[in-house]
Design an enzyme around this catalytic site. Structure first.
Site, PDB file in Angstrom:
ATOM      1  N   PHE A   1       0.671  -1.380   0.119  1.00 46.81           N
ATOM      2  CA  PHE A   1      -0.098   0.071   0.004  1.00 46.81           C
ATOM      3  C   PHE A   1       0.903   1.287   0.002  1.00 46.81           C
ATOM      4  O   PHE A   1       0.271   2.386  -0.375  1.00 46.81           O
ATOM      5  CB  PHE A   1      -1.138  -0.015   1.313  1.00 46.81           C
ATOM      6  CG  PHE A   1      -0.087   0.268   2.441  1.00 46.81           C
ATOM      7  CD1 PHE A   1       0.028   1.784   2.900  1.00 46.81           C
ATOM      8  CD2 PHE A   1       0.299  -0.496   3.416  1.00 46.81           C
ATOM      9  CE1 PHE A   1       0.621   1.939   3.823  1.00 46.81           C
ATOM     10  CE2 PHE A   1       0.905  -0.241   4.458  1.00 46.81           C
ATOM     11  CZ  PHE A   1       1.110   1.120   4.924  1.00 46.81           C
TER      12      PHE A   1
ATOM     13  N   LYS B   1      -1.421  -6.837  -9.436  1.00 48.24           N
ATOM     14  CA  LYS B   1      -2.432  -6.936  -8.334  1.00 48.24           C
ATOM     15  C   LYS B   1      -2.150  -5.757  -7.363  1.00 48.24           C
ATOM     16  O   LYS B   1      -0.942  -6.339  -6.623  1.00 48.24           O
ATOM     17  CB  LYS B   1      -2.297  -8.209  -7.546  1.00 48.24           C
ATOM     18  CG  LYS B   1      -3.580  -8.665  -6.820  1.00 48.24           C
ATOM     19  CD  LYS B   1      -3.987  -7.782  -5.785  1.00 48.24           C
ATOM     20  CE  LYS B   1      -3.165  -7.962  -4.501  1.00 48.24           C
ATOM     21  NZ  LYS B   1      -3.425  -6.886  -3.462  1.00 48.24           N
TER      22      LYS B   1
ATOM     23  N   GLU C   1      -5.242  -3.903  -1.856  1.00 52.83           N
ATOM     24  CA  GLU C   1      -6.592  -3.669  -1.939  1.00 52.83           C
ATOM     25  C   GLU C   1      -6.783  -2.104  -1.074  1.00 52.83           C
ATOM     26  O   GLU C   1      -7.575  -1.679  -1.199  1.00 52.83           O
ATOM     27  CB  GLU C   1      -7.245  -4.673  -1.301  1.00 52.83           C
ATOM     28  CG  GLU C   1      -6.982  -5.270   0.204  1.00 52.83           C
ATOM     29  CD  GLU C   1      -5.747  -5.989   0.131  1.00 52.83           C
ATOM     30  OE1 GLU C   1      -4.831  -5.772  -0.501  1.00 52.83           O
ATOM     31  OE2 GLU C   1      -5.705  -6.879   1.062  1.00 52.83           O
TER      32      GLU C   1
ATOM     33  N   SER D   1       5.382  -7.006   2.983  1.00 50.74           N
ATOM     34  CA  SER D   1       6.167  -7.388   4.436  1.00 50.74           C
ATOM     35  C   SER D   1       6.968  -8.490   4.150  1.00 50.74           C
ATOM     36  O   SER D   1       6.675  -9.518   3.514  1.00 50.74           O
ATOM     37  CB  SER D   1       4.921  -7.680   5.351  1.00 50.74           C
ATOM     38  OG  SER D   1       4.143  -8.723   5.142  1.00 50.74           O
TER      39      SER D   1
ATOM     40  N   CYS E   1      10.062   1.322   3.372  1.00 54.44           N
ATOM     41  CA  CYS E   1      10.794   0.333   3.697  1.00 54.44           C
ATOM     42  C   CYS E   1      12.284   0.749   3.794  1.00 54.44           C
ATOM     43  O   CYS E   1      13.132   0.392   4.218  1.00 54.44           O
ATOM     44  CB  CYS E   1      10.701  -0.787   2.577  1.00 54.44           C
ATOM     45  SG  CYS E   1      11.423  -0.259   0.987  1.00 54.44           S
TER      46      CYS E   1
ATOM     47  N   GLU F   1       9.820  -4.222  12.762  1.00 49.99           N
ATOM     48  CA  GLU F   1       9.493  -3.179  11.647  1.00 49.99           C
ATOM     49  C   GLU F   1       8.443  -2.496  12.313  1.00 49.99           C
ATOM     50  O   GLU F   1       7.342  -2.999  12.372  1.00 49.99           O
ATOM     51  CB  GLU F   1       9.234  -3.603  10.419  1.00 49.99           C
ATOM     52  CG  GLU F   1       8.811  -2.450   9.363  1.00 49.99           C
ATOM     53  CD  GLU F   1       8.726  -2.949   7.920  1.00 49.99           C
ATOM     54  OE1 GLU F   1       8.143  -4.011   7.893  1.00 49.99           O
ATOM     55  OE2 GLU F   1       9.190  -2.208   7.120  1.00 49.99           O
TER      56      GLU F   1
HETATM   57  P1  NAD Z   1       1.529  -6.899   3.016  1.00 52.40           P
HETATM   58  O1  NAD Z   1       2.525  -7.837   3.049  1.00 52.40           O
HETATM   59  O2  NAD Z   1       0.560  -6.719   4.107  1.00 52.40           O
HETATM   60  O3  NAD Z   1       0.634  -6.599   1.711  1.00 52.40           O
HETATM   61  C1  NAD Z   1       1.365  -6.731   0.261  1.00 52.40           C
HETATM   62  C2  NAD Z   1       0.596  -7.270  -0.735  1.00 52.40           C
HETATM   63  O4  NAD Z   1       0.371  -8.717  -0.347  1.00 52.40           O
HETATM   64  C3  NAD Z   1      -0.751  -6.659  -0.827  1.00 52.40           C
HETATM   65  O5  NAD Z   1      -1.122  -6.540  -2.373  1.00 52.40           O
HETATM   66  C4  NAD Z   1      -1.656  -7.811  -0.196  1.00 52.40           C
HETATM   67  O6  NAD Z   1      -3.055  -7.720  -0.848  1.00 52.40           O
HETATM   68  C5  NAD Z   1      -0.992  -8.989  -0.363  1.00 52.40           C
HETATM   69  N1  NAD Z   1      -1.282 -10.013   0.829  1.00 52.40           N
HETATM   70  C6  NAD Z   1      -1.263  -9.543   2.094  1.00 52.40           C
HETATM   71  N2  NAD Z   1      -1.510 -10.705   2.718  1.00 52.40           N
HETATM   72  C7  NAD Z   1      -1.105 -11.717   2.032  1.00 52.40           C
HETATM   73  C8  NAD Z   1      -1.202 -13.246   2.357  1.00 52.40           C
HETATM   74  N3  NAD Z   1      -1.163 -13.600   3.356  1.00 52.40           N
HETATM   75  N4  NAD Z   1      -1.055 -13.626   1.083  1.00 52.40           N
HETATM   76  C9  NAD Z   1      -0.786 -13.463  -0.086  1.00 52.40           C
HETATM   77  N5  NAD Z   1      -0.816 -12.044  -0.287  1.00 52.40           N
HETATM   78  C10 NAD Z   1      -1.122 -11.246   0.721  1.00 52.40           C
HETATM   79  O7  NAD Z   1       2.279  -5.288   3.081  1.00 52.40           O
HETATM   80  P2  NAD Z   1       1.595  -3.930   3.223  1.00 52.40           P
HETATM   81  O8  NAD Z   1       1.327  -3.620   4.589  1.00 52.40           O
HETATM   82  O9  NAD Z   1       0.775  -3.676   2.061  1.00 52.40           O
HETATM   83  O10 NAD Z   1       3.027  -2.963   2.816  1.00 52.40           O
HETATM   84  C11 NAD Z   1       4.123  -2.632   3.851  1.00 52.40           C
HETATM   85  C12 NAD Z   1       5.094  -3.610   3.960  1.00 52.40           C
HETATM   86  O11 NAD Z   1       5.696  -3.695   2.613  1.00 52.40           O
HETATM   87  C13 NAD Z   1       6.234  -3.236   4.787  1.00 52.40           C
HETATM   88  O12 NAD Z   1       6.739  -4.313   5.599  1.00 52.40           O
HETATM   89  C14 NAD Z   1       7.267  -2.525   3.960  1.00 52.40           C
HETATM   90  O13 NAD Z   1       8.580  -2.648   4.520  1.00 52.40           O
HETATM   91  C15 NAD Z   1       7.117  -3.335   2.716  1.00 52.40           C
HETATM   92  N6  NAD Z   1       7.867  -2.802   1.718  1.00 52.40           N
HETATM   93  C16 NAD Z   1       9.131  -3.194   1.245  1.00 52.40           C
HETATM   94  C17 NAD Z   1       9.745  -2.562   0.306  1.00 52.40           C
HETATM   95  C18 NAD Z   1      11.004  -3.209  -0.371  1.00 52.40           C
HETATM   96  O14 NAD Z   1      11.485  -2.591  -1.454  1.00 52.40           O
HETATM   97  N7  NAD Z   1      11.529  -4.009   0.448  1.00 52.40           N
HETATM   98  C19 NAD Z   1       9.147  -1.280  -0.548  1.00 52.40           C
HETATM   99  C20 NAD Z   1       7.950  -1.006  -0.241  1.00 52.40           C
HETATM  100  C21 NAD Z   1       7.165  -1.787   0.996  1.00 52.40           C
END
Ligand code: NAD
Length: 497
Positions: free
Chosen positions: A161, A185, A188, A238, A293, A388
């Protein structure tokens, strides 16, 4: 999706973010939708389609047909379409910035910067035909060896997000210039920005079905990972989910690159420049309300740097919520962040600045807010010192020596970024050559490499091989074909004849 009309933060209806399949907006087959919050205002700004395996099947079937024609289009012609897309994105920059500000809660200047970084990634893809093509060499008399990069077919990406249009642009342009069809994708929580990006790509000449959106959550992600028609899968989010989807994709023999979370450390030594360091630490930890991140969530204060700590706290105090610090993505995230602060205080950390229950901006009293928070005397074992937090919280860990500080950074399982603040080149080199992190900074608190230097962390911040942007990103979305040919048709006496 119609032009998004907002030119300020007033709640603006964005409708329903649907799937973009075959050049048309379509509802999820189930008809399910979910509300999308405007985090600043605290009310829904629209809804998002919640797709499942049936929607993914449809998107892949259309992509498989569209990809054949796209891959057969010469790469220079593909680059021209991406160039047209870039022109349209720039022309719509204000609209796109407001759209991201509304769906994510960022302040608009940060939303604009993130869209511009996305456009920079597009420039990188436009340059691919000139910069990263394969080579050809006469390796023996009359015999040429050639390396070509060929498309994989239909490929997919899943994004978080916090950067609704920038992170997708790490993936889509390089996947597309390579001749793949790409299915995204979006999160959401922030599904709207990429609706406009895809619409503008089609307006620029991208054939329908080459870049599609499947909206939704976990079921859509799992269907994309599992679908035999998806040849490569990239993920950013994440660490917990990155690990899960990487394991699932690679168990199926798929090419996967999955970027995870982070815990980045800024090491400040006594010869660091006072004002520059303080300003930079504040920008890194409080920018994007700490929801990035690359945010510095820990400052390791080496020796006596109390004047810098004091300046950091003074600058954090002066930040205004809603003007310089944006909103938190939702109420659950506010609860998680405040709980981290509660735990740290209970464990003995010193609260230098408390952002819990901060006064919200007058025009956004129902939004999701946490004010800048600074915790001192945090230890690496406290959750605030090792987890984090993903909010505007700076944890200060005290260390006696630079080696101790480097050990604290390296003991953390993540490895996205680390930085050193010093005015001595030898100290800087000593630290960055020892940091266990993929992106290191010297007097730079958000060491995001600008293109063509590639983005990617190490350790628990990345599962898979290579970086997600730059030349590595292009290689991820292609497969190499090696061709050895003899056209001179003359005999020679080497073993290759
Ligand atoms: P998230 O992992 O909750 O969600 C990321 C994506 O995965 C979303 O599209 C979500 O719909 C999907 N998702 C969520 N749970 C899932 C599951 N159980 N199985 C399959 N798909 C699933 O992350 P977030 O809260 O949207 O974003 C924040 C996180 O992203 C932080 O940990 C941040 O550090 C990380 N991030 C990392 C980078 C990088 O370059 N390393 C860049 C941006 C964000």
């Amino acid at each position: 999706m119609p032009h998004f009309p907002a030119t300020d933060y007033t709640l603006t209806d964005a409708g329903t973010a649907q799937n973009r399949i075959g050049g048309r907006w379509v509802a999820a087959l189930s008809g399910d939708t979910l509300g999308v919050l405007n985090p600043r205002i605290g009310h829904d700004m629209g809804r998002v389609a919640m797709s499942d395996a049936g929607d993914v099947d449809e998107a892949v079937a259309i992509a498989e047909v569209a990809q054949v024609g796209w891959a057969a289009t010469p790469i220079k012609a593909r680059a021209q379409i991406l160039h047209n897309w870039r022109v349209l994105l720039e022309a719509h920059l204000d609209e796109l910035s407001w759209l991201v500000a509304h769906e994510n809660g960022k302040i608009v200047s940060e939303a604009r910067a993130s869209a511009l970084k996305g456009i920079e990634c597009l420039e990188m893809a436009i340059a691919v035909p000139n910069a990263i093509q394969g080579g050809i060499l006469e390796v023996s008399k009359g015999i040429n060896c050639q390396h070509r990069y060929e498309a994989l077919g239909v490929v997919a990406g899943v994004v978080p997000f916090n950067f609704p249009v920038m992170v997708p642009m790490w993936m889509a342009p390089l996947a597309l210039i390579a001749g793949n069809a790409f299915i995204l994708k979006p999160s959401e929580k922030t599904p709207f920005g990429m609706c406009r990006f895809v619409e503008l790509a089609e307006e620029a000449g991208l054939p329908p079905g080459v870049f599609q959106l499947v909206q939704g959550g976990r079921p859509a992600v799992e269907a994309l990972v599992d679908h035999p028609g998806i040849k490569a899968f990239a993920f950013v989010g994440s660490t917990r989910v990155a690990k899960l989807v990487y394991g699932r994709a690679t168990a199926l023999g798929k090419r996967a690159l999955c970027l995870g979370g982070a815990k980045n450390h800024l090491v400040v030594v006594p010869d660091a420049d006072l004002q520059m360091t303080a300003t930079n630490v504040v920008a890194s930890s409080m920018g994007s309300a700490g929801q990035r991140c690359m945010a510095a969530s820990v400052m390791i204060a080496v020796g006596d740097v109390q004047d810098i700590v004091d300046a950091v706290v003074a600058q954090c105090k002066a930040l205004t919520l809603g003007v310089e610090v944006g909103a938190i993505v939702d109420a659950d995230a506010v609860a998680r962040i405040t709980q981290h602060i509660d735990f740290a205080v209970a464990a003995g950390a010193t609260l230098l600045l408390d952002g819990r229950n901060a006064t919200p901006p007058a025009d956004a009293p129902d939004g999701c807010w946490v004010g800048p928070t600074v915790l001192d005397n945090v230890t690496p074992e406290m959750p605030a010192g090792c987890d984090e937090i993903f909010g505007p919280v700076l944890s200060i860990i005290r260390a006696d020596t630079l080696d101790e500080a480097i050990a604290i950074e390296n003991d953390n399982p993540y490895g996205n970024a680390a930085a050193i603040y010093t005015s001595d080149g030898g100290t800087a080199e000593y630290a960055i050559s020892r940091f266990e992190a993929g992106m290191c900074g010297v007097n730079v608190g958000v060491p995001v490499p600008r293109e063509p230097f590639a983005f990617g962390g190490w350790n628990d911040s990345r599962f898979g091989h290579g970086d997600i942007t730059g030349a590595d990103g292009y290689r991820f979305w292609t497969r190499g074909k090696k061709v050895t040919s003899k056209w001179a048709l003359s005999s020679d006496n080497t073993w290759m004849s």
